[in-house]
Design an enzyme around this catalytic site. Structure first.
Site, PDB file in Angstrom:
ATOM      1  N   CYS A 254       6.217   0.868  -4.452  1.00 56.99           N
ATOM      2  CA  CYS A 254       7.494   1.255  -3.857  1.00 56.99           C
ATOM      3  C   CYS A 254       8.210   2.231  -4.789  1.00 56.99           C
ATOM      4  O   CYS A 254       8.014   2.188  -6.008  1.00 56.99           O
ATOM      5  CB  CYS A 254       8.341  -0.011  -3.643  1.00 56.99           C
ATOM      6  N   GLY A 255       9.055   3.069  -4.232  1.00 52.77           N
ATOM      7  CA  GLY A 255       9.866   3.952  -5.066  1.00 52.77           C
ATOM      8  C   GLY A 255      10.803   3.173  -5.985  1.00 52.77           C
ATOM      9  O   GLY A 255      11.251   3.693  -7.010  1.00 52.77           O
TER      10      GLY A 255
END
Length: 195
Positions: free
Chosen positions: A72-73
């Site tokens: 995930c970012g």
């Protein structure tokens, strides 16, 4: 005699009113019991190694519960989570991570792969639980507690994305829900830990 007849006529009416008032009181007390606040201490879960983890062992500690993902970012938040855990773990504070694959399939790995990833990339030493679902029909019971006011006594919420934080006080009660984008080192969280 006239008063006796009047009394006999109104007695059933008074009795009926009294019974209705009693029923209302009983209903209110039973509905307040169903709305009574639960605690996180009722839950036992499985950690990444397959061992049972009992939340009741955390009584007296502040707990930050966070749903995590490896792709995930927001994954770099592991670094800040580890930093606040290191700083406060000896002051009755703990972080509990729950890997979840609910958002964009960003946690596809097995429990073993997740454990290796967390340790290798971020040196994670706070307790990480087995992968669960944090929303939808298969939502884990811990997250039902965290997201439903009828169970947590605070508020209804929805897990918006990976790295949403739930702050649990020393009594095991939900205190606050914090956005996924709020960094673990943000003053909102640090002040809560230190208060």
């Amino acid at each position: 005699m006239k008063h006796l007849i009047t009394l006999l006529m109104i007695t059933p009416f008074i009795w009926s009113c009294y019974n209705q008032a009693q029923k209302k009181t009983n209903n209110e007390s039973s509905s307040s019991q169903t709305m009574s606040k639960q605690t996180i201490y009722q839950f036992q879960v499985e950690d990444l190694e397959g061992n049972t983890f009992d939340f009741s062992t955390l009584k007296g500690k502040k707990i930050l519960v966070v749903n995590t993902a490896s792709e995930c970012g927001l994954t770099p938040q592991y670094e800040q989570l580890q930093a606040i855990y290191e700083k406060h773990k000896d002051k009755n504070f703990v972080i509990i991570g729950f890997p979840a694959n609910n958002f964009g399939s960003q946690e596809p790995g097995t429990n073993q792969q997740i454990a290796t990833f967390c340790q290798k990339n971020f040196g994670v030493s706070f307790p990480m639980m087995s992968k669960i679902s944090v929303k939808g029909n298969d939502m884990h019971a811990v997250y039902q507690f965290l997201t439903q006011k009828a169970k947590n006594g605070l508020e209804d919420s929805e897990v918006q994305w990976n790295f949403q934080k739930y702050l649990i006080n020393e009594k095991g009660e939900l205190d606050k829900v914090v956005s996924p984008r709020t960094l673990p080192t943000d003053a909102e969280i640090v002040n809560w830990i230190e208060s």
